[in-house]
Design an enzyme around this catalytic site. Sequence first.
Site, PDB file in Angstrom:
ATOM      1  N   SER A 142       0.928  -0.905   0.227  1.00 16.60           N
ATOM      2  CA  SER A 142       0.060  -0.242   0.323  1.00 16.60           C
ATOM      3  C   SER A 142       0.821   1.150   0.233  1.00 16.60           C
ATOM      4  O   SER A 142       2.205   1.236   0.749  1.00 16.60           O
ATOM      5  CB  SER A 142      -0.756  -0.364   1.644  1.00 16.60           C
ATOM      6  OG  SER A 142      -1.470   1.512   1.361  1.00 16.60           O
ATOM      7  N   TYR A 166      -0.851  -1.118  10.279  1.00 15.05           N
ATOM      8  CA  TYR A 166      -1.002  -1.217   9.077  1.00 15.05           C
ATOM      9  C   TYR A 166      -0.258  -0.570   8.255  1.00 15.05           C
ATOM     10  O   TYR A 166       0.621  -1.427   6.916  1.00 15.05           O
ATOM     11  CB  TYR A 166      -2.043  -1.176   8.690  1.00 15.05           C
ATOM     12  CG  TYR A 166      -2.930  -1.572   7.447  1.00 15.05           C
ATOM     13  CD1 TYR A 166      -3.481  -2.448   6.716  1.00 15.05           C
ATOM     14  CD2 TYR A 166      -2.607  -0.814   6.420  1.00 15.05           C
ATOM     15  CE1 TYR A 166      -3.453  -2.826   5.295  1.00 15.05           C
ATOM     16  CE2 TYR A 166      -3.236  -0.484   4.655  1.00 15.05           C
ATOM     17  CZ  TYR A 166      -3.240  -2.057   4.356  1.00 15.05           C
ATOM     18  OH  TYR A 166      -3.526  -1.294   2.943  1.00 15.05           O
TER      19      TYR A 166
HETATM   20  P1  NAP Z   1     -11.262  -7.009   1.236  1.00 14.50           P
HETATM   21  O1  NAP Z   1     -12.070  -6.390   0.223  1.00 14.50           O
HETATM   22  O2  NAP Z   1     -11.244  -6.388   2.974  1.00 14.50           O
HETATM   23  O3  NAP Z   1     -10.069  -8.133   0.753  1.00 14.50           O
HETATM   24  C1  NAP Z   1      -9.531  -8.821   1.779  1.00 14.50           C
HETATM   25  C2  NAP Z   1      -9.404 -10.448   1.020  1.00 14.50           C
HETATM   26  O4  NAP Z   1      -8.680 -11.225   2.258  1.00 14.50           O
HETATM   27  C3  NAP Z   1     -10.744 -11.002   1.556  1.00 14.50           C
HETATM   28  O5  NAP Z   1     -10.842 -11.988   1.051  1.00 14.50           O
HETATM   29  C4  NAP Z   1     -10.211 -11.662   2.995  1.00 14.50           C
HETATM   30  O6  NAP Z   1     -11.346 -13.012   3.057  1.00 14.50           O
HETATM   31  C5  NAP Z   1      -8.864 -12.323   3.051  1.00 14.50           C
HETATM   32  N1  NAP Z   1      -8.245 -12.540   4.134  1.00 14.50           N
HETATM   33  C6  NAP Z   1      -7.747 -11.899   5.414  1.00 14.50           C
HETATM   34  N2  NAP Z   1      -7.208 -12.534   6.093  1.00 14.50           N
HETATM   35  C7  NAP Z   1      -7.533 -13.922   5.458  1.00 14.50           C
HETATM   36  C8  NAP Z   1      -6.795 -14.762   5.955  1.00 14.50           C
HETATM   37  N3  NAP Z   1      -6.363 -15.015   7.331  1.00 14.50           N
HETATM   38  N4  NAP Z   1      -6.770 -16.156   5.026  1.00 14.50           N
HETATM   39  C9  NAP Z   1      -7.062 -15.763   3.369  1.00 14.50           C
HETATM   40  N5  NAP Z   1      -7.776 -14.913   3.501  1.00 14.50           N
HETATM   41  C10 NAP Z   1      -8.012 -13.796   4.068  1.00 14.50           C
HETATM   42  O7  NAP Z   1      -9.361  -6.204   0.997  1.00 14.50           O
HETATM   43  P2  NAP Z   1      -9.108  -5.091  -0.290  1.00 14.50           P
HETATM   44  O8  NAP Z   1      -9.674  -3.717  -0.421  1.00 14.50           O
HETATM   45  O9  NAP Z   1      -9.580  -6.131  -2.048  1.00 14.50           O
HETATM   46  O10 NAP Z   1      -7.470  -5.171  -0.592  1.00 14.50           O
HETATM   47  C11 NAP Z   1      -6.901  -5.975  -1.182  1.00 14.50           C
HETATM   48  C12 NAP Z   1      -5.225  -6.343  -1.197  1.00 14.50           C
HETATM   49  O11 NAP Z   1      -5.107  -5.010  -1.049  1.00 14.50           O
HETATM   50  C13 NAP Z   1      -5.024  -6.562   0.924  1.00 14.50           C
HETATM   51  O12 NAP Z   1      -4.046  -7.125   1.317  1.00 14.50           O
HETATM   52  C14 NAP Z   1      -5.003  -4.444   1.625  1.00 14.50           C
HETATM   53  O13 NAP Z   1      -4.274  -4.693   2.166  1.00 14.50           O
HETATM   54  C15 NAP Z   1      -4.828  -3.883  -0.606  1.00 14.50           C
HETATM   55  N6  NAP Z   1      -4.719  -2.851  -0.499  1.00 14.50           N
HETATM   56  C16 NAP Z   1      -6.163  -2.495  -0.237  1.00 14.50           C
HETATM   57  C17 NAP Z   1      -6.517  -0.803  -0.738  1.00 14.50           C
HETATM   58  C18 NAP Z   1      -7.919  -0.120  -0.947  1.00 14.50           C
HETATM   59  O14 NAP Z   1      -8.140   0.720  -0.999  1.00 14.50           O
HETATM   60  N7  NAP Z   1      -8.265  -1.091  -0.937  1.00 14.50           N
HETATM   61  C19 NAP Z   1      -4.831   0.429  -0.691  1.00 14.50           C
HETATM   62  C20 NAP Z   1      -4.059  -0.840  -0.687  1.00 14.50           C
HETATM   63  C21 NAP Z   1      -3.229  -1.761  -0.713  1.00 14.50           C
HETATM   64  P3  NAP Z   1     -12.344 -12.986   3.865  1.00 14.50           P
HETATM   65  O15 NAP Z   1     -13.336 -12.576   3.291  1.00 14.50           O
HETATM   66  O16 NAP Z   1     -12.546 -14.649   4.644  1.00 14.50           O
HETATM   67  O17 NAP Z   1     -12.562 -11.683   4.968  1.00 14.50           O
END
Ligand code: NAP
Length: 243
Positions: A142, A166
């Site tokens: 991120s 984070y």
């Molecule tokens: P999200 O919608 O909250 O999805 C997170 C995913 O990770 C979900 O499928 C969740 O599964 C899974 N997860 C969490 N813990 C897990 C575990 N122990 N084992 C397997 N799966 C697990 O988040 P997102 O926004 O798509 O983020 C995806 C990545 O991008 C993350 O690494 C986040 O830090 C990064 N990111 C996001 C943003 C943003 O603006 N959204 C910005 C920068 C970076 P469950 O459904 O089972 O909980």
Amino acid sequence: MSSKKIALVTGANKGIGFETARQLAAKGITVLLGARDDKRGLEAAEKLKKEGLDVQFLKLDVTDAASQDNAAKFIADKFGKLDILINNAGVARGPQVPASQGTAEQWRETFETNLFSLISLTQKLLPLIKKSDDGRIVNLSSILGSLTLNSAPDSPLGAPSATTAYHASKAALNMFTVHLANELKDTPIKVNAAHPGWVKTDMGGEAAPLGVEEGAKTSVWLATLPKDGPTGGYFHDGEALPW
Ligand code: NAP
């Protein structure tokens, strides 16, 4: 060994991971949709299969060592290699509080998913990635992990009330990315950190400006880099970010 490219996307039942699975599969890649929950994982994979995509659910709780072992064994037995690993699963735990108030427990929980699990999963899958002609590892970082931007004067990223654990987990992930890329620099494997942008997901929230289609682009680009593409970098939308 399969002649088609095989990709694993962790945390792919929703959000950026789900869309990354879709976009990779649309490029003709066989995608293993990693998810910790059977129902959520199966439903997500089913949705993409209905779009005619070569996607299958792979149960994988990244924080569970036995689940990691099972996933690695499944990939070894079925495909004998792994071309693309997208370390996408991530959590942003706890309230936004000043650094002096975040609890060690909150830090540990965050680091467990965002860093420690990712390191051990990557290590377990590395022998399979080494069997690929074009291994690619993409770590979902991120911009919040950028020390340069957090420490810039008046930067909103370094505001006193933040999900500091984070930010720190992603900064540490950036360091792992650099060192693994350096270690593998004489192999075809490329290891890069991706900032997807601020994306509308359960984590990113409703106010985020980008949809998942845009949010998945950096991961997909880094997963499909040509042989002369970069390694050991930190990117968003084709541009290098300051560490
Ligand atoms: P999200 O919608 O909250 O999805 C997170 C995913 O990770 C979900 O499928 C969740 O599964 C899974 N997860 C969490 N813990 C897990 C575990 N122990 N084992 C397997 N799966 C697990 O988040 P997102 O926004 O798509 O983020 C995806 C990545 O991008 C993350 O690494 C986040 O830090 C990064 N990111 C996001 C943003 C943003 O603006 N959204 C910005 C920068 C970076 P469950 O459904 O089972 O909980």
